[in-house]
Design a protein around this motif. Structure first.
Motif, PDB file in Angstrom:
ATOM      1  N   SER A  48     -17.654   2.357   5.097  1.00 35.77           N
ATOM      2  CA  SER A  48     -17.067   1.284   4.499  1.00 35.77           C
ATOM      3  C   SER A  48     -17.840   0.888   3.760  1.00 35.77           C
ATOM      4  N   MET A  49     -19.095   0.443   3.886  1.00 42.44           N
ATOM      5  CA  MET A  49     -19.361  -0.785   3.590  1.00 42.44           C
ATOM      6  C   MET A  49     -19.992   0.198   1.728  1.00 42.44           C
ATOM      7  N   ILE A  50     -20.393   1.793   1.568  1.00 41.49           N
ATOM      8  CA  ILE A  50     -21.275   2.220   0.751  1.00 41.49           C
ATOM      9  C   ILE A  50     -19.508   2.576  -0.347  1.00 41.49           C
ATOM     10  N   LEU A  51     -18.530   3.093   0.645  1.00 41.28           N
ATOM     11  CA  LEU A  51     -17.601   2.900  -0.023  1.00 41.28           C
ATOM     12  C   LEU A  51     -16.180   1.826  -0.755  1.00 41.28           C
ATOM     13  N   ALA A  52     -17.051   0.491  -0.305  1.00 46.51           N
ATOM     14  CA  ALA A  52     -17.348  -0.633  -0.529  1.00 46.51           C
ATOM     15  C   ALA A  52     -17.545  -0.666  -2.608  1.00 46.51           C
ATOM     16  N   LYS A  53     -18.760  -0.757  -2.245  1.00 51.83           N
ATOM     17  CA  LYS A  53     -19.721  -0.718  -3.677  1.00 51.83           C
ATOM     18  C   LYS A  53     -19.473   0.772  -4.498  1.00 51.83           C
ATOM     19  N   CYS A  54     -18.982   1.503  -4.708  1.00 53.85           N
ATOM     20  CA  CYS A  54     -18.269   2.861  -4.861  1.00 53.85           C
ATOM     21  C   CYS A  54     -17.186   2.180  -5.292  1.00 53.85           C
ATOM     22  N   ILE A  55     -16.256   1.695  -4.793  1.00 53.91           N
ATOM     23  CA  ILE A  55     -15.137   1.243  -5.373  1.00 53.91           C
ATOM     24  C   ILE A  55     -15.332   0.240  -6.412  1.00 53.91           C
ATOM     25  N   GLU A  56     -15.430  -1.400  -6.175  1.00 55.83           N
ATOM     26  CA  GLU A  56     -15.751  -2.013  -6.663  1.00 55.83           C
ATOM     27  C   GLU A  56     -16.869  -1.298  -8.218  1.00 55.83           C
ATOM     28  N   GLU A  57     -17.501  -1.210  -8.406  1.00 56.27           N
ATOM     29  CA  GLU A  57     -18.112  -0.539  -9.538  1.00 56.27           C
ATOM     30  C   GLU A  57     -17.252   0.864 -10.202  1.00 56.27           C
ATOM     31  N   TYR A  58     -16.149   1.515  -9.406  1.00 55.55           N
ATOM     32  CA  TYR A  58     -15.120   2.789 -10.194  1.00 55.55           C
ATOM     33  C   TYR A  58     -14.221   1.374 -11.025  1.00 55.55           C
ATOM     34  N   SER A  59     -13.745   0.296 -10.135  1.00 54.08           N
ATOM     35  CA  SER A  59     -12.665  -0.321 -11.096  1.00 54.08           C
ATOM     36  C   SER A  59     -13.488  -0.936 -12.155  1.00 54.08           C
ATOM     37  N   LYS A  60     -14.847  -0.890 -11.777  1.00 52.65           N
ATOM     38  CA  LYS A  60     -15.854  -1.798 -13.689  1.00 52.65           C
ATOM     39  C   LYS A  60     -15.574  -0.676 -14.619  1.00 52.65           C
ATOM     40  N   ILE A  61     -15.879   0.404 -14.415  1.00 49.63           N
ATOM     41  CA  ILE A  61     -16.076   1.126 -15.447  1.00 49.63           C
ATOM     42  C   ILE A  61     -14.532   2.322 -15.571  1.00 49.63           C
ATOM     43  N   SER A  62     -14.439   2.655 -14.602  1.00 51.91           N
ATOM     44  CA  SER A  62     -13.132   3.829 -14.696  1.00 51.91           C
ATOM     45  C   SER A  62     -12.367   3.754 -15.924  1.00 51.91           C
ATOM     46  N   GLY A  63     -12.132   2.428 -16.625  1.00 43.80           N
ATOM     47  CA  GLY A  63     -10.715   2.311 -17.597  1.00 43.80           C
ATOM     48  C   GLY A  63      -9.219   2.173 -16.818  1.00 43.80           C
ATOM     49  N   ILE A  64      -9.608   2.609 -15.636  1.00 44.29           N
ATOM     50  CA  ILE A  64      -7.793   1.870 -14.591  1.00 44.29           C
ATOM     51  C   ILE A  64      -8.011   0.541 -13.966  1.00 44.29           C
ATOM     52  N   SER A  65      -7.085   0.050 -14.707  1.00 47.15           N
ATOM     53  CA  SER A  65      -6.917  -1.526 -14.166  1.00 47.15           C
ATOM     54  C   SER A  65      -5.820  -1.298 -12.513  1.00 47.15           C
ATOM     55  N   PHE A  66      -6.770  -1.263 -11.674  1.00 46.51           N
ATOM     56  CA  PHE A  66      -6.933  -1.789  -9.952  1.00 46.51           C
ATOM     57  C   PHE A  66      -6.836  -2.739  -9.722  1.00 46.51           C
ATOM     58  N   SER A  67      -6.421  -3.191  -8.352  1.00 47.79           N
ATOM     59  CA  SER A  67      -7.281  -4.263  -7.755  1.00 47.79           C
ATOM     60  C   SER A  67      -7.229  -3.756  -6.746  1.00 47.79           C
ATOM     61  N   ILE A  68      -8.744  -4.754  -6.193  1.00 42.09           N
ATOM     62  CA  ILE A  68      -9.213  -4.460  -4.193  1.00 42.09           C
ATOM     63  C   ILE A  68      -8.788  -5.801  -3.899  1.00 42.09           C
ATOM     64  N   ILE A  69      -9.345  -5.337  -2.672  1.00 42.74           N
ATOM     65  CA  ILE A  69      -9.289  -6.487  -1.627  1.00 42.74           C
ATOM     66  C   ILE A  69     -10.348  -5.814  -0.400  1.00 42.74           C
ATOM     67  N   TYR A  70     -11.298  -5.924   0.069  1.00 45.90           N
ATOM     68  CA  TYR A  70     -11.668  -5.996   1.431  1.00 45.90           C
ATOM     69  C   TYR A  70     -11.675  -6.237   3.066  1.00 45.90           C
ATOM     70  N   LEU A  71     -10.755  -5.456   3.213  1.00 41.15           N
ATOM     71  CA  LEU A  71      -9.842  -6.220   4.490  1.00 41.15           C
ATOM     72  C   LEU A  71     -10.873  -5.357   5.825  1.00 41.15           C
ATOM     73  N   CYS A  72     -11.125  -6.237   6.914  1.00 43.54           N
ATOM     74  CA  CYS A  72     -11.836  -6.231   7.856  1.00 43.54           C
ATOM     75  C   CYS A  72     -10.779  -6.856   8.802  1.00 43.54           C
ATOM     76  N   MET A  73     -11.489  -5.589   9.947  1.00 40.60           N
ATOM     77  CA  MET A  73     -10.355  -6.167  11.226  1.00 40.60           C
ATOM     78  C   MET A  73     -11.555  -6.395  12.001  1.00 40.60           C
ATOM     79  N   ASN A  74     -11.782  -7.848  13.062  1.00 36.86           N
ATOM     80  CA  ASN A  74     -12.158  -7.863  14.423  1.00 36.86           C
ATOM     81  C   ASN A  74     -11.637  -7.615  15.551  1.00 36.86           C
ATOM     82  N   PRO A  75     -11.190  -6.360  15.458  1.00 35.31           N
ATOM     83  CA  PRO A  75     -11.202  -5.726  17.509  1.00 35.31           C
ATOM     84  C   PRO A  75     -11.267  -6.613  18.189  1.00 35.31           C
ATOM     85  N   GLY A  76     -12.375  -7.503  18.535  1.00 37.06           N
ATOM     86  CA  GLY A  76     -12.876  -8.292  19.722  1.00 37.06           C
ATOM     87  C   GLY A  76     -14.363  -7.284  19.254  1.00 37.06           C
ATOM     88  N   TYR A  77     -14.799  -7.706  18.604  1.00 35.40           N
ATOM     89  CA  TYR A  77     -15.964  -7.959  18.276  1.00 35.40           C
ATOM     90  C   TYR A  77     -17.178  -8.833  18.792  1.00 35.40           C
TER      91      TYR A  77
END
Length: 272
Positions: A48-77
């Motif tokens: 999930s961490m490398i996915l976040a970095k790839c999508i973050e970079e894709y948002s900068k260079i793809s030419g597609i206007s979309f937004s991202i949030i990084y959603l983290c659930m704490n199930p009881g860690y």
């Protein structure tokens, strides 16, 4: 390690094995469209961490206007696990939207299949949280190895032929789609990236799996990994063949199949 170092290595050293495969999956399966709001689900693991970095970079260079949030659930860690997630996110320059649930507590007495129940509850909580934040898509970190392992697990343990889809509409949460942008990325490449950047990520931290009796799903997946590894010794292309098998289905050579509730059998109309 800085966030710049992490993305630089994806775009240089791991460009062929990670970045190109990531963009291939996104484009081939039309995963990201203009005005999407995507919840990248951060479990704390490497995928999930490398996915976040790839999508973050894709948002900068793809030419597609979309937004991202990084959603983290704490199930009881445990607090130390939450700290590890936050430390990794900070080092990668990710601002997490964390919300708490009591999922681990709710499954602690589950004996038969805690992993399945945990997965279902976590998925539902993520869908709900994403909808509350105005998202229309959830990005998950499943990769190529997850796909082929799922195919074999379905056949050997479930008596069915099916695969992990690159994207799908949620049946229970209208307006949400699941996308898997790492669909073509090999797990070995992700492990290499993490190790080369000196990163250590969270693995399953559920107290339920501390009991050997509750390790069924994890053990089954490990068995499948070992099976694929052994088959690869004699057939180096075995993983590719498993992956392609669900792309080349001949319905005329199946005993039966179904499309939702509509079922078909090869004897239907056989003598017509």
């Amino acid at each position: 390690m800085s966030r710049d170092t992490a993305i630089d290595s994806i775009m240089t050293t791991y460009r062929k094995s990670i970045w190109n495969r990531f963009t291939k999956g996104v484009r081939e399966f039309d995963m990201i469209k203009p005005d999407d709001k995507i919840a990248v689900c951060i479990s704390g693991g490497k995928d999930s961490m490398i996915l976040a970095k790839c999508i973050e970079e894709y948002s900068k260079i793809s030419g597609i206007s979309f937004s991202i949030i990084y959603l983290c659930m704490n199930p009881g860690y445990k607090p130390e696990n939450v700290k590890m997630i936050l430390d990794n996110a900070n080092s990668l320059g990710l601002s997490l939207d964390i919300f708490d649930t009591k999922i681990f507590k709710s499954i602690e007495h589950e004996q038969s299949n805690p992993c399945f129940l945990c997965s279902r509850l976590r998925r539902g909580a993520l869908y709900k949280a994403a909808l509350e934040r105005g998202c229309n898509k959830i990005a998950l970190g499943h990769h190529f190895d997850d796909v082929i392992e799922t195919i074999l697990m379905g056949m050997l343990y479930g008596g069915q032929i099916q695969t992990m889809m690159p994207k799908l509409h949620s049946n229970n949460y209208k307006g949400i789609q699941v996308i898997r942008p790492l669909y073509y990325v090999r797990e070995s490449a992700i492990i290499d990236w993490a190790e080369s950047n000196g990163l250590k990520f969270l693995r399953c931290a559920c107290s339920a799996t501390a009991n050997d009796n509750n390790m069924q799903d994890i053990t089954k997946r490990q068995e499948i990994k070992e099976l694929i590894k052994s088959l690869k010794v004699k057939n180096p292309d075995i993983e590719h063949h498993i992956f392609r098998s669900v792309w080349n289905v001949d319905l005329k050579r199946l005993i039966s199949y179904h499309l939702d509730d509509e079922r078909h059998h090869f004897l239907d109309g056989y003598d017509d």
